[in-house]
Write a protein that holds these residues in place. Structure first.
Motif, mmCIF file in Angstrom:
data_model
loop_
_atom_site.group_PDB
_atom_site.id
_atom_site.type_symbol
_atom_site.label_atom_id
_atom_site.label_comp_id
_atom_site.label_asym_id
_atom_site.label_seq_id
_atom_site.Cartn_x
_atom_site.Cartn_y
_atom_site.Cartn_z
ATOM 1 N N HIS A 85 0.834 -1.216 0.000
ATOM 2 C CA HIS A 85 0.000 0.000 0.000
ATOM 3 C C HIS A 85 0.862 1.257 0.000
ATOM 4 N N HIS A 87 0.532 5.040 1.889
ATOM 5 C CA HIS A 87 -0.283 5.631 2.942
ATOM 6 C C HIS A 87 -1.224 6.631 2.290
ATOM 7 N N GLU A 94 7.290 5.315 7.854
ATOM 8 C CA GLU A 94 7.096 4.117 8.672
ATOM 9 C C GLU A 94 8.447 3.447 8.894
ATOM 10 N N TYR A 96 10.339 -0.326 9.759
ATOM 11 C CA TYR A 96 10.224 -1.775 9.848
ATOM 12 C C TYR A 96 11.503 -2.313 10.497
ATOM 13 N N HIS A 133 4.850 0.318 -0.114
ATOM 14 C CA HIS A 133 5.703 -0.710 0.472
ATOM 15 C C HIS A 133 4.965 -2.037 0.588
ATOM 16 N N HIS A 155 -4.382 3.806 4.785
ATOM 17 C CA HIS A 155 -3.850 2.850 3.802
ATOM 18 C C HIS A 155 -4.569 2.999 2.477
HETATM 19 ZN ZN ZN Z 1 2.431 1.180 5.756
#
Ligand code: ZN
Ligand code: S6P
Length: 183
Positions: A85, A87, A94, A96, A133, A155
């Protein structure tokens, strides 16, 4: 407060932790080879997500925290992966971090330039603003990663459903390889 088990990345269930499972049957149009997808059991779980949402979705200034577990597997030569998706608020970023397993973080900017970052235990990744991503499991065990993102990010799945990413991560001679998508 919630608790995380760092060995598995899993969050202790609570009323603030939302859990969901994505199965092959829900990922139609996401993998390139539709015939290969059809030959597989649609009930096969591809990934599970836990999301800790301590503030209501859309709250400005808040954060969400989540754990994703992507199962090993392939549809033809394409590795099991998340839907992916942008944002909804495109400038929201974001982080990770990989807990366990081997994978690829696939990133695409708004001009469809697509690249990947290898994921392995301990790797930490930043999803820049305006970048879609998704994550592929390129290993033979479960891939587990944690994520943290703004509670007002939202999203946009629709753009990915319609146009996909500019490239796919496929297994070529046993190696995870980024290949440009057929247009
Ligand atoms: Zn995301
Ligand atoms: C949320 C974050 C992750 C994903 C999860 C599943 O912003 O990026 O928690 O939601 O990895 O991927 P997807 O594309 O199905 O949301």
């Amino acid at each position: 407060m919630v608790r995380i088990d760092w060995t598995s990345g899993l969050l202790q269930p609570s009323k603030e932790v939302h859990e969901s499972v994505k199965k092959l049957g829900q990922l139609e149009g996401i993998f390139e080879n539709a015939a290969a997808l059809k030959a597989l059991d649609p009930r096969t779980a591809v990934y599970r997500v836990q999301a800790w949402c301590p503030v209501p979705e859309g709250t400005e200034g808040g954060l969400f925290w989540g754990t994703t577990v992507v199962e090993p597997g392939r549809v033809d030569s394409e590795y099991f992966m998340t839907h992916g998706h942008f944002h909804l608020k495109r400038d929201r970023t974001e982080c990770y971090a990989t807990v366990e397993g081997e994978g690829a973080l696939i990133l695409m900017n708004e001009t469809r330039t697509t690249w990947m970052e290898p994921m392995s235990p301990g790797s930490v990744h930043l999803v820049p603003p305006h970048v879609a991503h998704r994550v592929a499991n390129t290993g033979s065990n479960a891939l587990r990663f944690v994520a943290c993102w703004p509670s007002d990010a939202g999203h946009d799945y629709e753009s990915i459903r319609k146009h996909g990413f500019g490239a796919r991560v496929v297994c070529v001679d046993g190696k995870a390889t980024l290949v440009r998508s057929a247009v």
